[in-house]
Scaffold this active site. Sequence first.
Site, PDB file in Angstrom:
ATOM      1  N   GLY A   1       0.826  -1.208   0.000  1.00 19.91           N
ATOM      2  CA  GLY A   1       0.000   0.000   0.000  1.00 19.91           C
ATOM      3  C   GLY A   1       0.857   1.252   0.000  1.00 19.91           C
ATOM      4  N   ASP A   2       0.197   2.388  -0.178  1.00 20.26           N
ATOM      5  CA  ASP A   2       0.863   3.689  -0.137  1.00 20.26           C
ATOM      6  C   ASP A   2       1.978   3.824  -1.175  1.00 20.26           C
ATOM      7  OD1 ASP A   2      -0.782   4.341   2.035  1.00 20.26           O
ATOM      8  OD2 ASP A   2       0.579   3.272   3.378  1.00 20.26           O
TER       9      ASP A   2
ATOM     10  N   LYS B   1      -0.593   5.310  -5.663  1.00 17.18           N
ATOM     11  CA  LYS B   1      -1.595   4.959  -6.677  1.00 17.18           C
ATOM     12  C   LYS B   1      -2.431   6.171  -7.075  1.00 17.18           C
ATOM     13  CE  LYS B   1      -3.137   1.742  -3.806  1.00 17.18           C
ATOM     14  NZ  LYS B   1      -2.055   1.510  -2.847  1.00 17.18           N
TER      15      LYS B   1
ATOM     16  N   GLY C   1      -5.737   5.746   1.680  1.00 18.10           N
ATOM     17  CA  GLY C   1      -5.348   7.145   1.847  1.00 18.10           C
ATOM     18  C   GLY C   1      -4.582   7.573   0.615  1.00 18.10           C
ATOM     19  N   HIS C   2      -5.239   8.319  -0.263  1.00 19.96           N
ATOM     20  CA  HIS C   2      -4.599   8.697  -1.514  1.00 19.96           C
ATOM     21  C   HIS C   2      -4.492  10.214  -1.609  1.00 19.96           C
ATOM     22  CE1 HIS C   2      -6.149   4.638  -3.322  1.00 19.96           C
ATOM     23  NE2 HIS C   2      -5.285   4.478  -2.346  1.00 19.96           N
TER      24      HIS C   2
ATOM     25  N   GLN D   1      -5.190  -0.292  -1.283  1.00 17.37           N
ATOM     26  CA  GLN D   1      -4.330  -1.302  -0.628  1.00 17.37           C
ATOM     27  C   GLN D   1      -3.448  -1.964  -1.705  1.00 17.37           C
ATOM     28  OE1 GLN D   1      -7.995  -1.577   0.390  1.00 17.37           O
ATOM     29  NE2 GLN D   1      -7.353   0.105   1.657  1.00 17.37           N
TER      30      GLN D   1
HETATM   31  P1  IMO Z   1      -3.760   2.598   0.412  1.00 16.99           P
HETATM   32  O1  IMO Z   1      -4.910   2.436  -0.531  1.00 16.99           O
HETATM   33  C1  IMO Z   1      -1.328   0.784   3.547  1.00 16.99           C
HETATM   34  C2  IMO Z   1      -3.311  -2.038   6.271  1.00 16.99           C
HETATM   35  C3  IMO Z   1      -3.497  -1.656   7.700  1.00 16.99           C
HETATM   36  C4  IMO Z   1      -3.414  -3.008   8.367  1.00 16.99           C
HETATM   37  C5  IMO Z   1      -4.146  -3.900   7.391  1.00 16.99           C
HETATM   38  C6  IMO Z   1      -5.601  -4.139   7.721  1.00 16.99           C
HETATM   39  O2  IMO Z   1      -3.562   3.968   0.931  1.00 16.99           O
HETATM   40  O3  IMO Z   1      -2.512   2.001  -0.158  1.00 16.99           O
HETATM   41  P2  IMO Z   1      -7.768  -2.593   7.554  1.00 16.99           P
HETATM   42  O4  IMO Z   1      -8.086  -1.284   8.220  1.00 16.99           O
HETATM   43  O5  IMO Z   1      -7.803  -2.532   6.068  1.00 16.99           O
HETATM   44  O6  IMO Z   1      -8.564  -3.738   8.102  1.00 16.99           O
HETATM   45  O7  IMO Z   1      -6.232  -2.908   8.014  1.00 16.99           O
HETATM   46  O8  IMO Z   1      -4.040  -3.248   6.129  1.00 16.99           O
HETATM   47  N1  IMO Z   1      -3.846  -1.075   5.279  1.00 16.99           N
HETATM   48  C7  IMO Z   1      -3.093  -0.278   4.507  1.00 16.99           C
HETATM   49  N2  IMO Z   1      -1.761  -0.087   4.463  1.00 16.99           N
HETATM   50  N3  IMO Z   1      -2.100   1.450   2.677  1.00 16.99           N
HETATM   51  C8  IMO Z   1      -3.437   1.245   2.668  1.00 16.99           C
HETATM   52  O9  IMO Z   1      -4.238   1.751   1.727  1.00 16.99           O
HETATM   53  C9  IMO Z   1      -3.997   0.387   3.646  1.00 16.99           C
HETATM   54  N4  IMO Z   1      -5.243  -0.009   3.943  1.00 16.99           N
HETATM   55  C10 IMO Z   1      -5.134  -0.921   4.938  1.00 16.99           C
HETATM   56  O10 IMO Z   1      -2.483  -0.799   8.149  1.00 16.99           O
HETATM   57  O11 IMO Z   1      -2.087  -3.450   8.454  1.00 16.99           O
HETATM   58 MG    MG Z   2      -2.377   5.273   1.661  1.00 10.18          MG
END
Ligand code: IMO
Ligand code: MG
Length: 435
Positions: free
Chosen positions: A36-37, A40, A64-65, A246
């Site tokens: 993630g992060d 995107k 979080g975008h 994610q």
């Molecule tokens: P973007 O779209 C990074 C991680 C959480 C946790 C696990 C489960 O910005 O890349 P959840 O709340 O989904 O049940 O948490 O997934 N996680 C992310 N890590 N970027 C994200 O989204 C994430 N969405 C969830 O930190 O380890």
């Molecule tokens: Mg993010």
Amino acid sequence: MANIAHNGISQNGSSQAKRPKMGDNFVTVVLGTQWGDEGKGKVVDMLAVDADVVCRCQGGNNAGHTVVVGDKRYAFHMLPSGIVHTKCVAVIGNGCVVHIEQLLEELKNAEEVGLERWQERLLISNRAHIVFDLHQHVDGMQETGRGKDLIGTTKKGIGPAYSSKATRSGLRMGDLIGDFDVFSERFQKLVDYYKKHYEGLEVDVNKELNIYKNLAEKIRPLICDTIPYLNKAIQSGKTVMVEGAQSNVLDIDFGLYPYVTSSNCSVGGVCTGLGIPPHVIGNIYGVVKAYLTRVGSGGFPTELNCEKGEKLVNRGHEYGVTTGRKRRVGWLDMVMLRYSHMINGFTALAITKLDILDTFEEIKIGVAYQLDGQKVVDSFPATDEKLQKVEVEYLTLPGWNTNTEDVRSFDDLPEKAQEYVLKIQELAGVPGKIF
Ligand code: IMO
Ligand code: MG
């Protein structure tokens, strides 16, 4: 080329980054390849200049975008980033889970930044599930209950909402705008279930139902059957994009279970989360941050718990957009990237935040694992216990020691930075398409 902040350069050695040709009835997909992060939102924003429709197919406001357009800085969680383009229709697909009040809050915040005419351009699937406050409370309670084995969720209620979906006790957008008596009855049942299983959970059902009665009227104009809408849009030659949230390693099936999210964030989630057939998918961009970050618990073979790691955090501003948590950081992991590619079949990689590495003397790339005396290059451990045990084989490349913050084309990169980019593409085995 604006908005691909921190050198979102995706190259195969050719010159100025070009946009792909979209349309031709093919849907363009942007997915996370790491934890993630990866950036995107920025990649989608750049591609979405040419898009008619941008969709989210899974997840909720756990994403979080950040998207920067000129001097405007948007922080999106549930909304597809493409919504910043006024000709773009944004679709929240059936595979998503939506906390309605928080979505409206996100829209209000985005409006304050400068988002225009979203009322005419946002569609929410009548099949998308609703995340209730109780799901968010339960998310927190489940995390507390896990003690030292906590997952580190975003506490947005994602896991509990998908649980309700899977146990067929969830409520969907279509239910909310349907017969409110039926909705109320099913909501009461949902509350009863959770109160029975989570001691101390407080829900004022009448108050909640009043809130939802109001919310139903606010959100009603946005809710529709997005499946025929999307399929017709594709058939009529509109350019449709999908913004993954994610990533592959957070995918409920392919990720490092249990340290995963609760949806399919890999390419399969595009079809199930939108109701479109696989043959309409065209380019699949895998977004790769030039190093690696993760939030939450679990193994991280290339993690840097040292000064270099601190430097990556500081230079890369590695703090979560959703939770504000400091991210864990490390070197690029090609075992993970190849695994992501195997599952998703990327047609190109988009490499972001290369400039964060500008001041490193040496840059390492994890190229293989050693696990129980075996070399691992083309699979990824299925359990965290195994991942914790791997030893990483690194390839060390010289740094470029040059400021590349404003570089927007591969040819303008210092030679050593070009070598790094080419090495990633070579090791990932992803065909060298560019944009
Ligand atoms: P973007 O779209 C990074 C991680 C959480 C946790 C696990 C489960 O910005 O890349 P959840 O709340 O989904 O049940 O948490 O997934 N996680 C992310 N890590 N970027 C994200 O989204 C994430 N969405 C969830 O930190 O380890
Ligand atoms: Mg993010």
